[in-house]
Design an enzyme around this catalytic site. Structure first.
Site, PDB file in Angstrom:
ATOM      1  N   ASP A 167       1.165 -49.299  -0.565  1.00  0.00           N
ATOM      2  CA  ASP A 167      -0.267 -49.562  -0.631  1.00  0.00           C
ATOM      3  C   ASP A 167      -0.916 -49.462   0.742  1.00  0.00           C
ATOM      4  O   ASP A 167      -0.369 -49.959   1.739  1.00  0.00           O
ATOM      5  CB  ASP A 167      -0.523 -50.965  -1.191  1.00  0.00           C
ATOM      6  CG  ASP A 167      -0.518 -50.997  -2.695  1.00  0.00           C
ATOM      7  OD1 ASP A 167       0.325 -50.291  -3.296  1.00  0.00           O
ATOM      8  OD2 ASP A 167      -1.336 -51.726  -3.278  1.00  0.00           O
ATOM      9  N   ASP A 207      -8.339 -43.780  -9.279  1.00  0.00           N
ATOM     10  CA  ASP A 207      -7.081 -44.329  -9.770  1.00  0.00           C
ATOM     11  C   ASP A 207      -6.894 -45.770  -9.283  1.00  0.00           C
ATOM     12  O   ASP A 207      -7.201 -46.099  -8.139  1.00  0.00           O
ATOM     13  CB  ASP A 207      -5.931 -43.450  -9.261  1.00  0.00           C
ATOM     14  CG  ASP A 207      -4.587 -43.897  -9.768  1.00  0.00           C
ATOM     15  OD1 ASP A 207      -4.350 -43.792 -10.981  1.00  0.00           O
ATOM     16  OD2 ASP A 207      -3.765 -44.368  -8.952  1.00  0.00           O
ATOM     17  N   GLU A 257     -10.672 -46.471 -12.933  1.00  0.00           N
ATOM     18  CA  GLU A 257      -9.594 -46.927 -13.805  1.00  0.00           C
ATOM     19  C   GLU A 257      -9.408 -48.418 -13.534  1.00  0.00           C
ATOM     20  O   GLU A 257      -8.795 -48.806 -12.549  1.00  0.00           O
ATOM     21  CB  GLU A 257      -8.295 -46.174 -13.523  1.00  0.00           C
ATOM     22  CG  GLU A 257      -7.172 -46.599 -14.470  1.00  0.00           C
ATOM     23  CD  GLU A 257      -5.780 -46.315 -13.942  1.00  0.00           C
ATOM     24  OE1 GLU A 257      -4.855 -46.183 -14.761  1.00  0.00           O
ATOM     25  OE2 GLU A 257      -5.600 -46.241 -12.705  1.00  0.00           O
ATOM     26  N   HIS A 313      -6.891 -52.346  -8.061  1.00  0.00           N
ATOM     27  CA  HIS A 313      -5.713 -52.765  -7.301  1.00  0.00           C
ATOM     28  C   HIS A 313      -5.852 -52.560  -5.793  1.00  0.00           C
ATOM     29  O   HIS A 313      -4.888 -52.762  -5.062  1.00  0.00           O
ATOM     30  CB  HIS A 313      -4.474 -52.041  -7.820  1.00  0.00           C
ATOM     31  CG  HIS A 313      -4.100 -52.464  -9.206  1.00  0.00           C
ATOM     32  ND1 HIS A 313      -3.718 -53.745  -9.506  1.00  0.00           N
ATOM     33  CD2 HIS A 313      -4.093 -51.772 -10.377  1.00  0.00           C
ATOM     34  CE1 HIS A 313      -3.471 -53.828 -10.812  1.00  0.00           C
ATOM     35  NE2 HIS A 313      -3.689 -52.646 -11.359  1.00  0.00           N
TER      36      HIS A 313
END
Length: 526
Positions: A198, A228, A273, A232
């Site tokens: 990440d 995408d 998303e 997150h």
């Protein structure tokens, strides 16, 4: 009445969408194979997801390529598609491309930057928008930034997140699985596994670089991005899932990204998303992005089609637009779909039942929003987990010929009947059923751009709702069951001069105040 407002996508698509009111004598049904839309026809607003590797091969290596997408633009135009979403096309060590090694390049297996520019030019000539998958939550483990980050003294070290002295090695990531991954004597954070470290968005240099990436592709002519893993960016640990502070940080970043993107193209399409189980979890992302994929609705559409009952669908639709209105006075569009590259294909989830598949499609394509079709869905392609089996070669010919991709063998072996060649000229095919529904959106402005108000029917198998834009009001009714249904609306529900505008089967009829719907059928009344 629920308010539904369009998030501005593209100027040229708006121009195409401003067609005149549809004729009151228009009636089409599934046994009529629709002709290809005229060049001047209003846009449908329907988008189409393409896995380039599986789409069409023009150089004979068995792998789909960008020139293959260009070669099949006329097929998409004949289907009535207004835009395409390309799954990742950047260089990557994986078959799927969701671990990128160069954000400014083209995967050489797919072609060159010149090939991509040609695709953009040809798509735009046909009024088809092109959106790219932007995978910026994480990089590839092989990205030069991460390789440089191995050295704690390198500036890129702080582009990623590293564990402290005593990390909880059993800590779970929000998507699932262990979040800490070993590198030498330390550990780095990776929500989606060790191969995808990440990025650290608390570092201003990372945010600036990702803005630069987005602006680079917009300058090339890309019309927008599918974002995408949008939630997150900061939503890493399962223990902090749904934490309001995390949501606030995500929204702040996407607001920064949106504003920077708008300096290049203020009408760029952004769709996030955001994996969620309820509309309330989606709503906060509407303000910075304008659109998110509606995962709760996708699930319920399939459940309702499979059970042949409305079930929770009517309540979910009402709750969805209530939650979206609660996000503030912002323009938005609901990005609706049935399945995508991460989910089992619709036909498989419906156990190969083509009639129920048609009802799922009929609901999707008559509800508000910007519907997305996953490639091959319009043929009735099947596919179950693992993921590779959801992304198999597009079926163009009855038998594999030049152009068919060979990146993996079929796991379902549906046979030659499930192919464009076999379905193209069959009026009763799944392909022509999808064409008919998409043409409905093109012809009827209220289906494309109207708001939504549910209509009670008193029958658990009948789903009904009003769609209304500035000039037109129509009532959509679906019979989800395998039995003929008759509905007599209460007085004042239908206008006295109500008539059938569109129908999916020829024996749908409205006689006086009695509507007769054969098994698995849909009608649009006005």
């Amino acid at each position: 009445m629920s308010r539904y407002r369009l998030f501005t996508p593209l100027a040229f698509l708006f121009a195409m969408a401003c067609g005149s009111a549809v004729s009151t004598t228009l009636v089409t049904h599934a046994t009529d194979a629709p002709a290809a839309p005229a060049a001047t026809a209003p846009a449908s607003g329907v988008y189409y997801e393409i896995f380039v590797r599986a789409w069409y091969d023009t150089n004979g290596d068995g792998i789909g390529d960008l020139n293959g997408v260009t070669a099949k633009l006329d097929y998409l135009k004949s289907l009535g598609i207004s835009g395409i979403w390309l799954m990742p096309i950047n260089p990557s060590p994986s078959y799927h491309g969701y671990d990128i090694t160069d954000y400014y390049g083209i995967n050489p297996q797919y072609g060159s930057m010149q090939d991509f520019q040609h695709l953009l030019d040809e798509a735009h000539k046909r009024g088809i928008a092109v959106t790219m998958d932007m995978v910026i939550n994480h990089t590839s483990q092989q990205h030069p930034w991460f390789l440089a980050a191995h050295d704690p003294a390198d500036p890129h070290h702080d582009w990623f997140t590293w564990a402290g002295a005593h990390p909880d090695l059993n800590a779970q990531s929000a998507p699932g699985g262990r979040i800490w991954h070993k590198l030498g004597d330390t550990y780095y954070l990776g929500d989606f596994g060790g191969g995808m470290p990440d990025l650290n968005y608390d570092n201003p240099a990372v945010r600036a670089e990702m803005v630069k990436v987005g602006q680079f592709w917009l300058a090339k002519g890309v019309d927008g991005f599918r974002l995408d893993a949008a939630k997150h960016i900061y939503d890493d640990f399962k223990s902090r899932e749904h934490d309001p502070d995390i949501v606030t940080k995500n929204v702040a970043w996407w607001t920064e990204f949106h504003d920077a993107i708008a300096t290049v193209n203020p009408r760029a399409t952004l769709v996030g998303e955001v994996m969620a189980k309820s509309p309330d979890e989606l709503a906060p992302y509407l303000k910075p992005l304008g659109s998110v994929f509606d995962f709760p609705l996708a699930e319920q559409l399939i459940v309702s089609a499979k059970s042949e009952r409305v079930g929770k669908l009517d309540k979910l639709l009402e709750d969805t637009y209530a939650a979206y209105r609660g996000a503030g006075d912002v323009p938005y569009i609901d990005s609706t779909f049935l399945s995508n590259h991460d989910q089992e294909r619709v036909m498989s989830r419906l156990d190969g039942d083509g009639q129920r598949m048609r009802m799922a499609a009929a609901m999707l394509l008559t509800l508000p929003g910007r519907p997305y079709i996953y490639y091959g869905e319009e043929l009735g392609m099947e596919g179950r987990k693992p993921d590779e089996n959801l992304r198999e070669p597009m079926r163009w010919q009855r038998e594999a010929e030049v152009g068919e991709t060979r990146w993996k063998p079929s796991s379902v072996n549906q046979g030659e009947a499930v192919s464009v060649q076999a379905e193209q000229d069959d009026p009763a095919s799944m392909l022509n059923f999808y064409r008919m529904l998409i043409s409905w959106r093109s012809q009827v402005g209220a289906l494309r751009d109207g708001d939504l108000r549910m209509q009670a029917t008193g029958n658990s198998h009948l789903l009904a709702y009003w769609r209304q834009d500035g000039s037109q009001r129509v009532l959509v009714v679906h019979n989800l069951s395998g039995q003929t249904a008759t509905w007599k609306p209460a007085s004042q529900v239908l206008p006295k001069d109500a008539s059938v505008l569109l129908k999916s089967k020829s024996d749908v009829s409205l006689t006086g105040d009695s509507l007769k719907l054969p098994a698995y059928s849909s009608v649009v009344l006005h």
